[in-house]
Design an enzyme around this catalytic site. Structure first.
Site, PDB file in Angstrom:
ATOM      1  CD  GLU A 243      -2.822   1.775  -3.314  1.00 11.94           C
ATOM      2  OE1 GLU A 243      -3.976   2.180  -3.526  1.00 11.94           O
ATOM      3  OE2 GLU A 243      -2.127   2.196  -2.376  1.00 11.94           O
TER       4      GLU A 243
ATOM      5  CG  ASP B  18      -3.004   6.205  -3.802  1.00 11.86           C
ATOM      6  OD1 ASP B  18      -3.929   5.451  -4.124  1.00 11.86           O
ATOM      7  OD2 ASP B  18      -2.492   6.210  -2.664  1.00 11.86           O
TER       8      ASP B  18
ATOM      9  CD  GLU C   5      -7.423   4.974  -4.774  1.00 10.83           C
ATOM     10  OE1 GLU C   5      -6.659   4.442  -3.953  1.00 10.83           O
ATOM     11  OE2 GLU C   5      -8.452   5.592  -4.464  1.00 10.83           O
TER      12      GLU C   5
ATOM     13  CG  HIS D 176      -1.838   1.084   1.380  1.00  8.35           C
ATOM     14  ND1 HIS D 176      -1.755   2.006   2.392  1.00  8.35           N
ATOM     15  CD2 HIS D 176      -2.904   1.433   0.627  1.00  8.35           C
ATOM     16  CE1 HIS D 176      -2.746   2.869   2.274  1.00  8.35           C
ATOM     17  NE2 HIS D 176      -3.456   2.547   1.206  1.00  8.35           N
ATOM     18  NE  ARG D 177      -1.760   5.800   1.334  1.00  5.08           N
ATOM     19  CZ  ARG D 177      -2.252   6.652   2.204  1.00  5.08           C
ATOM     20  NH1 ARG D 177      -1.461   7.555   2.754  1.00  5.08           N
ATOM     21  NH2 ARG D 177      -3.541   6.632   2.523  1.00  5.08           N
TER      22      ARG D 177
ATOM     23  CG  HIS E 136      -3.250   9.064  -0.376  1.00  5.26           C
ATOM     24  ND1 HIS E 136      -3.939   9.974   0.399  1.00  5.26           N
ATOM     25  CD2 HIS E 136      -4.014   7.951  -0.408  1.00  5.26           C
ATOM     26  CE1 HIS E 136      -5.070   9.429   0.812  1.00  5.26           C
ATOM     27  NE2 HIS E 136      -5.132   8.191   0.339  1.00  5.26           N
TER      28      HIS E 136
HETATM   29  O1  G3P Z   1      -6.747   1.785  -2.591  1.00  5.66           O
HETATM   30  C1  G3P Z   1      -7.227   1.131  -1.474  1.00  5.66           C
HETATM   31  C2  G3P Z   1      -6.861   2.013  -0.406  1.00  5.66           C
HETATM   32  O2  G3P Z   1      -5.586   2.432  -0.732  1.00  5.66           O
HETATM   33  C3  G3P Z   1      -7.766   3.193  -0.310  1.00  5.66           C
HETATM   34  O3  G3P Z   1      -7.233   3.959   0.627  1.00  5.66           O
HETATM   35  O4  G3P Z   1      -6.881   6.303   0.951  1.00  5.66           O
HETATM   36  O5  G3P Z   1      -4.957   4.770   1.018  1.00  5.66           O
HETATM   37  O6  G3P Z   1      -6.021   5.298  -1.137  1.00  5.66           O
HETATM   38  P1  G3P Z   1      -6.220   5.122   0.348  1.00  5.66           P
HETATM   39 CA    CA Z   2      -4.987   3.871  -2.700  1.00  9.32          CA
END
Ligand code: G3P
Ligand code: CA
Length: 289
Positions: free
Chosen positions: A64, A66, A146, A37-38, A79
């Protein structure tokens, strides 16, 4: 009798043209995919090349990313809509040209916020463009991308698709899609689906605690363009997870931050797990019965 060679030639032609929709999705998985995540954001500054490098080192299934967009229309990894939290600048990304954004420091904030994890290397990090990420990692990683705030940007979907095609990333890697696209914005996802139906799409939801629920109509609509959904961990029950899967969709859970949450996510038997510390996630997954 003469039809067989024609059919065979047609099959070979389709195969040579690229990846078929059927082979791209769904992508059945024996065990949950680990989505960094990120990047490995638990111990490196999020959405920097070093964060993605660390995720690759950890052998995360996906990194991941964003996406936001600069004033001059360049897709960048960040993000927030504003640069304030993760750089030394202020204001909206969309008000910066790429040249201006590149002047900002994307790592010093991490050293200041997390002194125990501070690293001199982080002090020279910049905000990467999506193209720089593709150039750096190529087909050495899988990408889970994303589209953030696509409503405030012009043609984010088209720009993303153009880059995926330019870098030949619409493909399958060992049974998994090389790229997964996620968004909270259904219009944006259906636009991507219309432009490139082979891509694997995940619709994101944010439900209240223990209140995840979807109607029959929503399941039908989701199945028309998406391969699955991404949902906040604290909103789901085992019954909901099973219901989603029985409706032909995958379910990925966000965002796991520690061992307890990781074990909870594994017990729920979701298809994917967004985690800030992919090393931890993989270790616990490997130890899990
Ligand atoms: O993309 C799933 C999750 O990452 C959504 O939360 O705010 O970290 O993008 P966020
Ligand atoms: Ca995300």
């Amino acid at each position: 009798m003469q039809r067989l060679p024609i059919i065979l030639a047609l099959f070979l032609f389709i195969a040579a043209c690229g990846v078929s929709e059927i082979s791209m999705k769904p992508f059945p998985v024996e065990e949950p995919i680990i989505i960094a995540h990120r990047g490995a954001s638990a111990y490196t500054p999020e959405h920097t090349i070093l964060a993605y490098e660390a995720a690759k080192e950890a052998a995360a299934t996906y990194i991941e990313i964003d996406l936001q967009m600069t004033k001059d229309g360049v897709l960048v990894a960040m993000h927030d809509e504003k640069v304030d939290r993760t750089t030394d600048g202020t204001g909206f990304v969309k008000e910066y040209t790429l040249d201006e954004l590149k002047q900002l420091n994307a790592g010093k904030w991490f050293n200041q916020t997390f002194p125990d994890l501070a690293n001199k290397q982080f002090e020279s990090l910049e905000v990467p463009t999506l193209e720089e990420i593709f150039l750096y990692f190529g087909d050495e990683v899988n990408y889970y991308i994303e589209m953030k705030s696509p409503g405030i940007y012009n043609a984010m979907e088209e720009k993303l698709l153009a880059l995926l095609k330019q870098y030949n990333l619409i493909q399958v890697n060992e049974g998994l899609p090389r790229v997964i696209i996620e968004s909270f914005n259904e219009d944006s996802l259906t636009k991507v689906y219309q432009l490139e139906p082979r891509l694997t799409l995940i619709k994101l939801y944010s439900f209240n605690e223990e209140e995840a629920a979807l109607s029959v109509q929503e399941y039908n609509r989701l199945r028309s363009y998406a391969s699955g959904i991404g949902v906040n961990l604290n909103s789901v029950t085992t019954d909901f997870i099973q219901e989603v899967q029985q409706n032909g969709l995958q379910i990925h859970l966000y965002t796991i931050e520690n061992e307890v949450e990781m074990k909870k996510a594994l017990n729920l038997k979701s298809n994917g797990i967004f985690i800030n510390n992919p090393d931890l996630g993989i270790r616990i997954k490997d130890e899990f019965d």
